[in-house]
Design a protein around this motif. Structure first.
Motif, PDB file in Angstrom:
ATOM      1  N   GLN A   1       0.809  -1.205   0.000  1.00  0.00           N
ATOM      2  CA  GLN A   1       0.000   0.000   0.000  1.00  0.00           C
ATOM      3  C   GLN A   1       0.853   1.270   0.000  1.00  0.00           C
ATOM      4  O   GLN A   1       0.441   2.299  -0.521  1.00  0.00           O
ATOM      5  CB  GLN A   1      -0.907   0.006   1.242  1.00  0.00           C
ATOM      6  CG  GLN A   1      -1.890  -1.145   1.290  1.00  0.00           C
ATOM      7  CD  GLN A   1      -2.863  -1.019   2.449  1.00  0.00           C
ATOM      8  OE1 GLN A   1      -3.261   0.083   2.807  1.00  0.00           O
ATOM      9  NE2 GLN A   1      -3.241  -2.148   3.034  1.00  0.00           N
ATOM     10  N   HIS A   2       2.043   1.180   0.561  1.00  0.00           N
ATOM     11  CA  HIS A   2       2.876   2.372   0.667  1.00  0.00           C
ATOM     12  C   HIS A   2       4.250   2.103   0.035  1.00  0.00           C
ATOM     13  O   HIS A   2       4.762   0.988   0.086  1.00  0.00           O
ATOM     14  CB  HIS A   2       3.049   2.772   2.136  1.00  0.00           C
ATOM     15  CG  HIS A   2       1.754   2.963   2.867  1.00  0.00           C
ATOM     16  ND1 HIS A   2       0.902   4.014   2.606  1.00  0.00           N
ATOM     17  CD2 HIS A   2       1.142   2.219   3.849  1.00  0.00           C
ATOM     18  CE1 HIS A   2      -0.158   3.920   3.384  1.00  0.00           C
ATOM     19  NE2 HIS A   2      -0.030   2.844   4.156  1.00  0.00           N
ATOM     20  N   HIS A   3       4.844   3.147  -0.522  1.00  0.00           N
ATOM     21  CA  HIS A   3       6.173   3.071  -1.138  1.00  0.00           C
ATOM     22  C   HIS A   3       6.214   1.919  -2.144  1.00  0.00           C
ATOM     23  O   HIS A   3       7.158   1.120  -2.174  1.00  0.00           O
ATOM     24  CB  HIS A   3       7.252   2.874  -0.067  1.00  0.00           C
ATOM     25  CG  HIS A   3       7.156   3.842   1.068  1.00  0.00           C
ATOM     26  ND1 HIS A   3       7.371   5.207   0.904  1.00  0.00           N
ATOM     27  CD2 HIS A   3       6.840   3.655   2.380  1.00  0.00           C
ATOM     28  CE1 HIS A   3       7.211   5.816   2.065  1.00  0.00           C
ATOM     29  NE2 HIS A   3       6.889   4.904   2.978  1.00  0.00           N
ATOM     30  N   ALA A   8      10.244 -12.352  -6.285  1.00  0.00           N
ATOM     31  CA  ALA A   8      11.217 -12.404  -5.185  1.00  0.00           C
ATOM     32  C   ALA A   8      10.790 -11.518  -4.015  1.00  0.00           C
ATOM     33  O   ALA A   8      11.618 -10.919  -3.330  1.00  0.00           O
ATOM     34  CB  ALA A   8      12.605 -12.011  -5.676  1.00  0.00           C
ATOM     35  N   GLY A   9       9.477 -11.390  -3.821  1.00  0.00           N
ATOM     36  CA  GLY A   9       8.956 -10.669  -2.681  1.00  0.00           C
ATOM     37  C   GLY A   9       8.841  -9.174  -2.844  1.00  0.00           C
ATOM     38  O   GLY A   9       8.458  -8.479  -1.892  1.00  0.00           O
ATOM     39  N   SER A  10       9.141  -8.632  -4.027  1.00  0.00           N
ATOM     40  CA  SER A  10       9.033  -7.186  -4.232  1.00  0.00           C
ATOM     41  C   SER A  10       8.323  -6.914  -5.551  1.00  0.00           C
ATOM     42  O   SER A  10       8.348  -7.750  -6.460  1.00  0.00           O
ATOM     43  CB  SER A  10      10.426  -6.539  -4.238  1.00  0.00           C
ATOM     44  OG  SER A  10      11.185  -7.020  -5.320  1.00  0.00           O
ATOM     45  N   PRO A  11       7.676  -5.740  -5.686  1.00  0.00           N
ATOM     46  CA  PRO A  11       6.905  -5.461  -6.909  1.00  0.00           C
ATOM     47  C   PRO A  11       7.810  -5.294  -8.119  1.00  0.00           C
ATOM     48  O   PRO A  11       8.904  -4.722  -8.040  1.00  0.00           O
ATOM     49  CB  PRO A  11       6.168  -4.162  -6.568  1.00  0.00           C
ATOM     50  CG  PRO A  11       6.955  -3.540  -5.469  1.00  0.00           C
ATOM     51  CD  PRO A  11       7.559  -4.657  -4.698  1.00  0.00           C
ATOM     52  N   ARG A  17      10.241  -0.443  -7.709  1.00  0.00           N
ATOM     53  CA  ARG A  17      10.621   0.544  -6.691  1.00  0.00           C
ATOM     54  C   ARG A  17      11.768   1.415  -7.190  1.00  0.00           C
ATOM     55  O   ARG A  17      11.720   2.637  -7.078  1.00  0.00           O
ATOM     56  CB  ARG A  17      11.005  -0.182  -5.404  1.00  0.00           C
ATOM     57  CG  ARG A  17       9.802  -0.719  -4.623  1.00  0.00           C
ATOM     58  CD  ARG A  17      10.157  -0.997  -3.169  1.00  0.00           C
ATOM     59  NE  ARG A  17       8.973  -1.275  -2.366  1.00  0.00           N
ATOM     60  CZ  ARG A  17       8.678  -2.455  -1.854  1.00  0.00           C
ATOM     61  NH1 ARG A  17       9.477  -3.497  -2.058  1.00  0.00           N
ATOM     62  NH2 ARG A  17       7.584  -2.608  -1.127  1.00  0.00           N
ATOM     63  N   SER A  18      12.809   0.800  -7.733  1.00  0.00           N
ATOM     64  CA  SER A  18      13.984   1.569  -8.140  1.00  0.00           C
ATOM     65  C   SER A  18      13.890   2.082  -9.565  1.00  0.00           C
ATOM     66  O   SER A  18      14.613   3.013  -9.942  1.00  0.00           O
ATOM     67  CB  SER A  18      15.242   0.702  -8.001  1.00  0.00           C
ATOM     68  OG  SER A  18      15.223  -0.362  -8.939  1.00  0.00           O
ATOM     69  N   ALA A  59       0.039   4.065  -6.660  1.00  0.00           N
ATOM     70  CA  ALA A  59      -0.466   4.013  -5.289  1.00  0.00           C
ATOM     71  C   ALA A  59      -1.920   4.461  -5.231  1.00  0.00           C
ATOM     72  O   ALA A  59      -2.730   3.885  -4.478  1.00  0.00           O
ATOM     73  CB  ALA A  59       0.399   4.884  -4.376  1.00  0.00           C
ATOM     74  N   ASP A  60      -2.279   5.476  -6.015  1.00  0.00           N
ATOM     75  CA  ASP A  60      -3.666   5.937  -6.028  1.00  0.00           C
ATOM     76  C   ASP A  60      -4.588   4.880  -6.641  1.00  0.00           C
ATOM     77  O   ASP A  60      -5.710   4.663  -6.161  1.00  0.00           O
ATOM     78  CB  ASP A  60      -3.776   7.240  -6.815  1.00  0.00           C
ATOM     79  CG  ASP A  60      -3.070   8.398  -6.124  1.00  0.00           C
ATOM     80  OD1 ASP A  60      -2.649   8.231  -4.957  1.00  0.00           O
ATOM     81  OD2 ASP A  60      -2.934   9.465  -6.757  1.00  0.00           O
TER      82      ASP A  60
END
Length: 495
Positions: free
Chosen positions: A52-54, A81-84, A101-102, A304-305
């Motif tokens: 939900q965040h970051h 691997a556990g990350s988006p 994320r990156s 996120a929105d």
């Protein structure tokens, strides 16, 4: 003339009856254990909820990071691997991944990354790395070509699951349990003659073996009827000229099950689409259906929105897809159970169960603007849209209701199937493909709704027919072996 019928049947049988026996036996195995595949349900069940965040960079930023000028065919936001991670599918035969994320393009998936991906799938089970392969016994399919080479990781779970992980994106693309691997040596591996799958002539070998077996079976049926005394029995009182033994089993078995044997072998030939006889000739434009491409500006709303709006509607998002239908960008969200919701681009859009039918009809009509089209919203399964069990060849295809069907009046009478839940084009069926459905799916797999709705009856009939085919084939093997031994004995005596 009869003599030549007998000779052709005999020598074709000597060559082919062992193949026939293997096909019937392996077909019974495949009725219960299919070739390994990763179903949508298995895939989604092992994905965590998107954070939900970051969470993530925008879809447009991910496309920019891909360093591709062409638009992708499909974009989805998943967890690896556990990350988006964004997973991008391109037409030129490549799949790419971008860390959500990156914003970094994933340029290589090493051993550690493959193990991390496997741990996400494995829950609490241990993982053991088994190496990198281009293809092996359980990955003989063109559907995985964009993912190769593949990392293999063994799970220490109760099913002894073997995972295959894409070296391009890091995503798990196939799982194969110990039971599947063991039985498939006697199932699909034997049925499709996979030991020679890498040979450039594999398809032609299977086609011509099936064609020759069909001719052999037809000749056998003709001979069996010619040798049967319908009026006056033979001298020993039997209507078959064979008093007993394998010859009688072969004759009686052929009369009882020969028609079924012919149907199964011929439909197996059709499954290979020999000489492209059943290739889709429809000229309808999928580009006109989309009426737009996914690009950096396709969805300016922050991810996120978007996720927040789904959650506010009471829906947990485990994977997010982007789909363009009639120029409108839709976000399609899936939960861990495979349920979905859609959200069109725009702040005023509402989370919906399905894309509005009027929007889908307009997009489909654009595929063939010069042809009249008739629409049907299918509320129940029929001969061309029906679910299959997970172990079947089509067990990885979701067949939900309702379905939007469009019939065009073009030269090949094209049909189009659209999933209202996602806007995905599921099928284009012209006259040839619809004929193939009857000649292969019906005759070979008995895909007939009254039987599919009664699986025990269907399985019993298929097993019974397969045992009849085995009687014909194995007795033919014995008779062929005896004939060959007779041919060899005079030569030995002459020496």
């Amino acid at each position: 003339m009869k003599r030549y019928l007998y000779l052709w049947h005999r020598w074709l049988g000597i060559v082919l009856c062992l193949f026939m026996a293997a096909w019937f036996f392996s077909g019974m195995v495949m009725l219960y254990v299919g070739y390994p595949k990763l179903t949508p349900e298995e895939h989604l069940a092992h994905l965590p909820e998107l954070p939900q965040h970051h969470c993530c960079i925008s879809m447009g930023a991910a496309l920019a990071a891909s360093e591709r000028n062409a638009a992708p065919l499909a974009v989805r936001l998943s967890s690896v691997a556990g990350s988006p991670r964004y997973l991008l599918d391109y037409a030129e035969g490549t799949n790419l991944a971008v860390d959500a994320r990156s914003g970094r393009l994933v340029t290589g998936v090493d051993t550690d990354a493959a193990l991390a991906s496997a741990r996400q799938y494995a829950d609490d089970a241990g993982v053991i790395y088994r190496g990198l392969v281009h293809a092996d016994s359980w990955t003989q399919t063109s559907a995985l070509d964009k993912e190769r080479p593949l990392h293999r990781v063994q799970l220490e779970d109760e099913a002894a699951t073997l995972l295959y992980i894409s070296s391009q994106t890091g995503a798990v693309v196939r799982d194969a349990t110990h039971v599947e691997r063991v039985w498939n040596w006697l199932g699909a591996w034997l049925h499709w003659i996979y030991p020679i799958r890498d040979h450039p002539w594999w398809a032609q070998i299977v086609i011509y073996l099936s064609l020759a077996a069909t001719v052999m079976a037809l000749l056998g049926q003709m001979i069996g009827l010619l040798r049967w005394r319908f009026s006056t029995p033979y001298r020993l009182g039997s209507r078959s000229p064979y008093p007993g033994g394998f010859a009688r089993w072969h004759h009686i078995g052929g009369l009882l099950f020969g028609t079924l044997l012919i149907a199964w072998v011929f439909s197996g030939l059709i499954s290979m689409n020999p000489w492209a006889l059943f290739s889709n000739a429809s000229q309808l434009s999928t580009e006109h259906y989309r009426a737009g491409l996914l690009g950096p500006e396709s969805d300016p709303e922050p991810v996120a929105d978007t996720l927040s709006r789904f959650r506010q509607a009471g829906f947990s998002v485990h994977e997010l897809h982007w789909q363009v239908v009639g120029g409108t960008v839709y976000r399609v969200a899936y939960d861990s159970m495979g349920e979905s919701r859609v959200l069109a681009r725009g702040s005023a859009a509402q989370v919906l169960m399905q894309i509005p039918v009027q929007s889908l009809q307009a997009a489909v009509s654009a595929m063939g603007p010069d042809h009249a089209v008739e629409f049907q919203l299918l509320e129940s399964y029929d001969a061309y849209h029906y679910p299959r069990a997970e172990q079947s060849m089509y067990g990885n295809q979701r067949k939900r209701l309702p379905l939007l069907r469009a019939r065009f009046d073009d030269a090949v009478s094209s049909w189009v199937h659209v999933d209202p839940y996602s806007g995905a084009l599921l099928q284009q069926l012209d006259q040839r493909r619809r004929a193939s459905r009857w000649l292969f799916n019906l005759l070979h797999s008995w895909d007939w709704l009254p039987l599919l709705e009664r699986p025990l009856l269907r399985e019993g009939l298929i097993i019974g027919g397969s045992l009849g085919g085995l009687i014909i084939s194995l007795s033919g093997v014995v008779l062929g072996w005896r004939r060959l031994r007779k041919k060899r004995r005079p030569r030995k005596a002459a020496r």
